[in-house]
Motif scaffolding. Structure first.
Motif: not given
Lengths: 198, 156
Positions: B16-17, B20, B102, B108, B111, B114, B116-117, B119, B128-129, B139, B142
């Motif tokens: 899924r990531l 996205g 998406i 960035s 990512i 994705s 966040e969605l 969970d 991670i980032t 972020k 927004r």
């Protein structure tokens, strides 16, 4: 304006079958073979070329030190070429994927700059060594020629070297740079996205 | 932890990531596979410094970003935003529309949203980032606003 869109619900609707791990392991094996093959190829090329030159040394028995030095320089040029190639190839694939994004971008950036440096410097060293090697090697045989013939031989060789140095070398560097410059621009853009307001 | 267990637990999440990020099933599958190849290679070195999930997502996110080296086309984000909004979406499924939106965000942001969605906690996303947790929060807010706006235009 509807602010209660269930994004998570929609996101989780995406389904896919989990592929068999067998497929994955086949890919792993293919990947290993490919990267191994590349290294074997360049190194075999070096060994064969060097063997050929050593054969010339052995077979024609040059007497003067200049010829021997010439041969050594030519081999050195190729050895450096392949050595640097062996160093830069893994740079393209070797990135620590388990660093956080910010760090791994920085790492990628450093690798790319190192790659540009290596490519440009290596190409210069390669040309200088190869040209010096050829000129030195020719000396012994030029001495045995008439002056005119020797002059023609040196002139042609030097012209060829000049063509390489002033035309082919900058072109090659430009080509490599165009490839990496575009990537560096994109990397800078990503870096800005990540560092923004932080 | 055994590789097969990680593979089963995370394949769909990673897919899924990647979806996205790419909005293309074949490319997403390839990317997910590349991710698990790295997981397989690096698993012996895994030191439990972060949770296994965070670690796998980190690897996947890096693989997504490395796509930049393979794509020669202009980044999608350089399209003017107005053009995107006037495209007629017809009966396009809402789920597909979400993934499309998406994949049109800056790299960035794709990512971050994705994750966040999926969970993940904001602390994990920060891990991670490499962005601070408060910035992750800003972020996400927004990006969600942007997506909601697109959905509202889409539904009109």
């Amino acid at each position: 304006m509807n602010n209660n869109i269930d994004l998570k619900g929609l996101w989780n609707k995406q389904e896919a079958d989990i592929p068999d791990t067998k497929e994955l392991f086949e890919k792993i094996n293919a990947y290993k073979k490919r990267s191994f093959g590349k290294i074997i190829f360049t190194n075999t090329l070096l060994i064969l070329t060097s063997a050929f030159i050593i054969f010339i040394w052995y077979y024609y028995q040059p007497e003067m030190i200049s010829s021997k030095l010439g041969i050594v320089l030519i081999i050195l040029a190729m050895a450096i070429f392949v050595f640097v190639l062996n160093q830069t190839l893994p740079l393209l694939t070797k990135v620590d994927f388990d660093l956080d994004i910010r760090e791994s971008l920085k790492q990628l950036f450093r690798y790319r700059e190192k790659q540009i440096f290596l490519q440009t410097t290596m190409l210069n060293i390669y040309f200088i060594l190869l040209s010096a090697g050829i000129c030195l090697y020719m000396f012994e045989y030029a001495l045995k020629m008439t002056f005119l013939l020797a002059a023609i031989s040196y002139f042609t060789t030097l012209m060829w070297i000049a063509f390489n140095w002033f035309y082919l070398r900058p072109r090659q560097i430009k080509k490599q740079r165009a490839k990496t410059d575009e990537l560096i621009l994109k990397l800078e853009m990503l870096n800005r996205q990540i560092s923004e307001n932080d | 932890m055994i590789f097969e267990d990680i593979y089963k637990a995370y394949w769909l999440k990673i897919f899924r990531l990647c979806m996205g990020y790419m909005n293309d099933r074949d490319s997403a599958k390839d990317l997910a596979q590349e991710t698990f190849i790295t997981v397989w290679q690096k698993l012996p070195d895994f030191r439990n410094e972060s949770s296994i999930g965070t670690w796998v997502f980190r690897i996947a996110s890096n693989h997504c970003l490395r796509q930049i080296e393979k794509q020669n086309r202009m980044p999608k984000t350089q399209l003017p935003a107005e053009i995107e909004d006037v495209i007629h979406h017809g009966n396009e499924d809402k789920m597909e529309f979400l993934y499309k939106c998406i994949s049109e965000l800056p790299e960035s942001e794709r990512i971050i949203i994705s994750l966040e969605l999926e969970d993940l906690k904001q602390a994990e996303i920060a891990d991670i980032t490499g962005i601070s947790e408060s910035n992750v929060r800003v972020k996400i807010h927004r990006i969600k606003e942007k997506l909601t706006k697109k959905f509202n235009n889409y539904e009109q």
